[in-house]
Design a protein around this motif. Sequence first.
Motif, PDB file in Angstrom:
ATOM      1  N   VAL A  81       0.818  -1.229   0.000  1.00  0.00           N
ATOM      2  CA  VAL A  81       0.000   0.000   0.000  1.00  0.00           C
ATOM      3  C   VAL A  81       0.850   1.276   0.000  1.00  0.00           C
ATOM      4  N   GLY A  82       2.162   1.117  -0.142  1.00  0.00           N
ATOM      5  CA  GLY A  82       3.018   2.283  -0.313  1.00  0.00           C
ATOM      6  C   GLY A  82       3.560   2.886   0.967  1.00  0.00           C
ATOM      7  N   LEU A  83       3.628   2.086   2.038  1.00  0.00           N
ATOM      8  CA  LEU A  83       4.176   2.564   3.304  1.00  0.00           C
ATOM      9  C   LEU A  83       5.442   1.792   3.655  1.00  0.00           C
ATOM     10  N   ASN A  84       6.313   2.417   4.424  1.00  0.00           N
ATOM     11  CA  ASN A  84       7.530   1.758   4.867  1.00  0.00           C
ATOM     12  C   ASN A  84       7.163   0.574   5.766  1.00  0.00           C
ATOM     13  N   PRO A  85       7.604  -0.642   5.414  1.00  0.00           N
ATOM     14  CA  PRO A  85       7.224  -1.816   6.211  1.00  0.00           C
ATOM     15  C   PRO A  85       7.768  -1.808   7.633  1.00  0.00           C
ATOM     16  N   TYR A  86       8.729  -0.944   7.902  1.00  0.00           N
ATOM     17  CA  TYR A  86       9.297  -0.881   9.250  1.00  0.00           C
ATOM     18  C   TYR A  86       8.587   0.149  10.133  1.00  0.00           C
ATOM     19  N   PHE A  87       7.444   0.652   9.639  1.00  0.00           N
ATOM     20  CA  PHE A  87       6.626   1.576  10.430  1.00  0.00           C
ATOM     21  C   PHE A  87       5.655   0.835  11.345  1.00  0.00           C
ATOM     22  N   ILE A  88       5.775  -0.479  11.476  1.00  0.00           N
ATOM     23  CA  ILE A  88       4.743  -1.238  12.190  1.00  0.00           C
ATOM     24  C   ILE A  88       4.628  -0.871  13.663  1.00  0.00           C
ATOM     25  N   ASN A  89       5.661  -0.290  14.235  1.00  0.00           N
ATOM     26  CA  ASN A  89       5.604   0.072  15.658  1.00  0.00           C
ATOM     27  C   ASN A  89       5.223   1.529  15.882  1.00  0.00           C
ATOM     28  N   GLN A 132      -3.826   9.588  -5.520  1.00  0.00           N
ATOM     29  CA  GLN A 132      -2.932   8.490  -5.149  1.00  0.00           C
ATOM     30  C   GLN A 132      -3.708   7.329  -4.523  1.00  0.00           C
ATOM     31  N   VAL A 133      -4.629   7.660  -3.628  1.00  0.00           N
ATOM     32  CA  VAL A 133      -5.407   6.624  -2.944  1.00  0.00           C
ATOM     33  C   VAL A 133      -6.318   5.894  -3.930  1.00  0.00           C
ATOM     34  N   LEU A 134      -6.951   6.636  -4.849  1.00  0.00           N
ATOM     35  CA  LEU A 134      -7.806   5.999  -5.855  1.00  0.00           C
ATOM     36  C   LEU A 134      -6.985   5.091  -6.769  1.00  0.00           C
ATOM     37  N   GLY A 135      -5.772   5.526  -7.104  1.00  0.00           N
ATOM     38  CA  GLY A 135      -4.883   4.693  -7.916  1.00  0.00           C
ATOM     39  C   GLY A 135      -4.525   3.399  -7.203  1.00  0.00           C
ATOM     40  N   LEU A 136      -4.260   3.502  -5.903  1.00  0.00           N
ATOM     41  CA  LEU A 136      -3.950   2.322  -5.107  1.00  0.00           C
ATOM     42  C   LEU A 136      -5.148   1.371  -5.061  1.00  0.00           C
ATOM     43  N   LEU A 137      -6.337   1.919  -4.837  1.00  0.00           N
ATOM     44  CA  LEU A 137      -7.544   1.089  -4.782  1.00  0.00           C
ATOM     45  C   LEU A 137      -7.778   0.365  -6.110  1.00  0.00           C
ATOM     46  N   ALA A 138      -7.567   1.070  -7.217  1.00  0.00           N
ATOM     47  CA  ALA A 138      -7.740   0.454  -8.543  1.00  0.00           C
ATOM     48  C   ALA A 138      -6.728  -0.671  -8.749  1.00  0.00           C
ATOM     49  N   LYS A 139      -5.492  -0.455  -8.315  1.00  0.00           N
ATOM     50  CA  LYS A 139      -4.437  -1.473  -8.455  1.00  0.00           C
ATOM     51  C   LYS A 139      -4.776  -2.717  -7.632  1.00  0.00           C
ATOM     52  N   GLY A 145      -8.883  -9.088  -7.609  1.00  0.00           N
ATOM     53  CA  GLY A 145     -10.234  -9.377  -8.086  1.00  0.00           C
ATOM     54  C   GLY A 145     -11.315  -8.940  -7.116  1.00  0.00           C
ATOM     55  N   LEU A 146     -11.092  -7.784  -6.474  1.00  0.00           N
ATOM     56  CA  LEU A 146     -12.027  -7.289  -5.465  1.00  0.00           C
ATOM     57  C   LEU A 146     -13.265  -6.664  -6.095  1.00  0.00           C
ATOM     58  N   SER A 147     -14.373  -6.770  -5.399  1.00  0.00           N
ATOM     59  CA  SER A 147     -15.570  -5.996  -5.730  1.00  0.00           C
ATOM     60  C   SER A 147     -15.674  -4.864  -4.719  1.00  0.00           C
ATOM     61  N   TYR A 148     -15.859  -3.650  -5.228  1.00  0.00           N
ATOM     62  CA  TYR A 148     -16.025  -2.492  -4.358  1.00  0.00           C
ATOM     63  C   TYR A 148     -17.470  -2.015  -4.398  1.00  0.00           C
ATOM     64  N   ILE A 149     -18.002  -1.667  -3.235  1.00  0.00           N
ATOM     65  CA  ILE A 149     -19.226  -0.880  -3.163  1.00  0.00           C
ATOM     66  C   ILE A 149     -18.771   0.483  -2.672  1.00  0.00           C
ATOM     67  N   PHE A 150     -18.759   1.440  -3.586  1.00  0.00           N
ATOM     68  CA  PHE A 150     -18.114   2.730  -3.363  1.00  0.00           C
ATOM     69  C   PHE A 150     -19.191   3.787  -3.170  1.00  0.00           C
ATOM     70  N   ILE A 151     -19.273   4.337  -1.966  1.00  0.00           N
ATOM     71  CA  ILE A 151     -20.311   5.320  -1.637  1.00  0.00           C
ATOM     72  C   ILE A 151     -19.686   6.708  -1.685  1.00  0.00           C
ATOM     73  N   SER A 152     -20.251   7.599  -2.492  1.00  0.00           N
ATOM     74  CA  SER A 152     -19.678   8.944  -2.610  1.00  0.00           C
ATOM     75  C   SER A 152     -20.693   9.918  -3.193  1.00  0.00           C
ATOM     76  N   HIS A 153     -20.498  11.192  -2.842  1.00  0.00           N
ATOM     77  CA  HIS A 153     -21.254  12.274  -3.481  1.00  0.00           C
ATOM     78  C   HIS A 153     -20.445  12.901  -4.620  1.00  0.00           C
ATOM     79  N   ASP A 154     -19.184  12.536  -4.731  1.00  0.00           N
ATOM     80  CA  ASP A 154     -18.280  13.136  -5.714  1.00  0.00           C
ATOM     81  C   ASP A 154     -18.363  12.349  -7.022  1.00  0.00           C
ATOM     82  N   ARG A 159     -17.048   8.382 -11.322  1.00  0.00           N
ATOM     83  CA  ARG A 159     -16.718   8.099 -12.727  1.00  0.00           C
ATOM     84  C   ARG A 159     -15.394   7.352 -12.830  1.00  0.00           C
ATOM     85  N   ALA A 160     -14.427   7.746 -12.016  1.00  0.00           N
ATOM     86  CA  ALA A 160     -13.097   7.131 -12.070  1.00  0.00           C
ATOM     87  C   ALA A 160     -13.099   5.697 -11.548  1.00  0.00           C
ATOM     88  N   MET A 161     -13.971   5.397 -10.596  1.00  0.00           N
ATOM     89  CA  MET A 161     -13.897   4.113  -9.890  1.00  0.00           C
ATOM     90  C   MET A 161     -14.955   3.089 -10.304  1.00  0.00           C
TER      91      MET A 161
END
Length: 200
Positions: A81-89, A132-139, A145-154, A159-161
């Motif tokens: 998800v784009g975070l440093n794996p050593y941030f777990i603590n 960036q977050v939408l790009g990650l979700l799409a990836k 093979g996820l199904s998303y139920i995406f709730i938004s007013h935007d 349209r993008a998702m």
Amino acid sequence: ILQLYRPTSGTVYFENQNLCNLKGEALRRMRRRMQMIFQDPYASLNPRMTVGQIVGEPLEVHNILKGKALKEKVRDLLQIVGLNPYFINRYPHEFSGGQRQRIAIARAVVLEPEVILLDEPTSALDVSVQKQVLGLLAKLQKKHGLSYIFISHDLRVIRAMSHRIIVMKEGEIVEQGSVIDVLDQPQQAYTKELALAAYA
């Protein structure tokens, strides 16, 4: 859908099973297959838990992994998800809004669910972080093979998702169809108003 709130009427079916009737262990097993990403990345993470504990908790709750194997899984997922794996603590307050939402995404996908509900997951983020977050979700959707139920007013985000859209007003469906049908050729006055407001 997840039965965090019990419906006052109606039914919710997933694979021919009425989720409204599930309780106890049956509901717990079903929730492993369906996860949620909440709107506010500040409020949805426990401030007293480390990132490793937050992302790893579903694995412990469902008795999937423990100890070293759990830590390795969490580190791998943080990297995905784009975070440093050593941030777990580290704790949630040490991260930006976009980073916190990535932590929430990691928590949601750690069980490899089939369906993820997303409640306006980018509304609390600035525009560049939203992208960036939408790009990650799409990836992640494509990879797992996820199904998303995406709730938004935007509607730009929708349209993008989205592949299919349902427009609701006061709890009732007023229009549904493909992205092109609903956003480019809306039939209902309410949908037309939403489209005009979004692209004004």
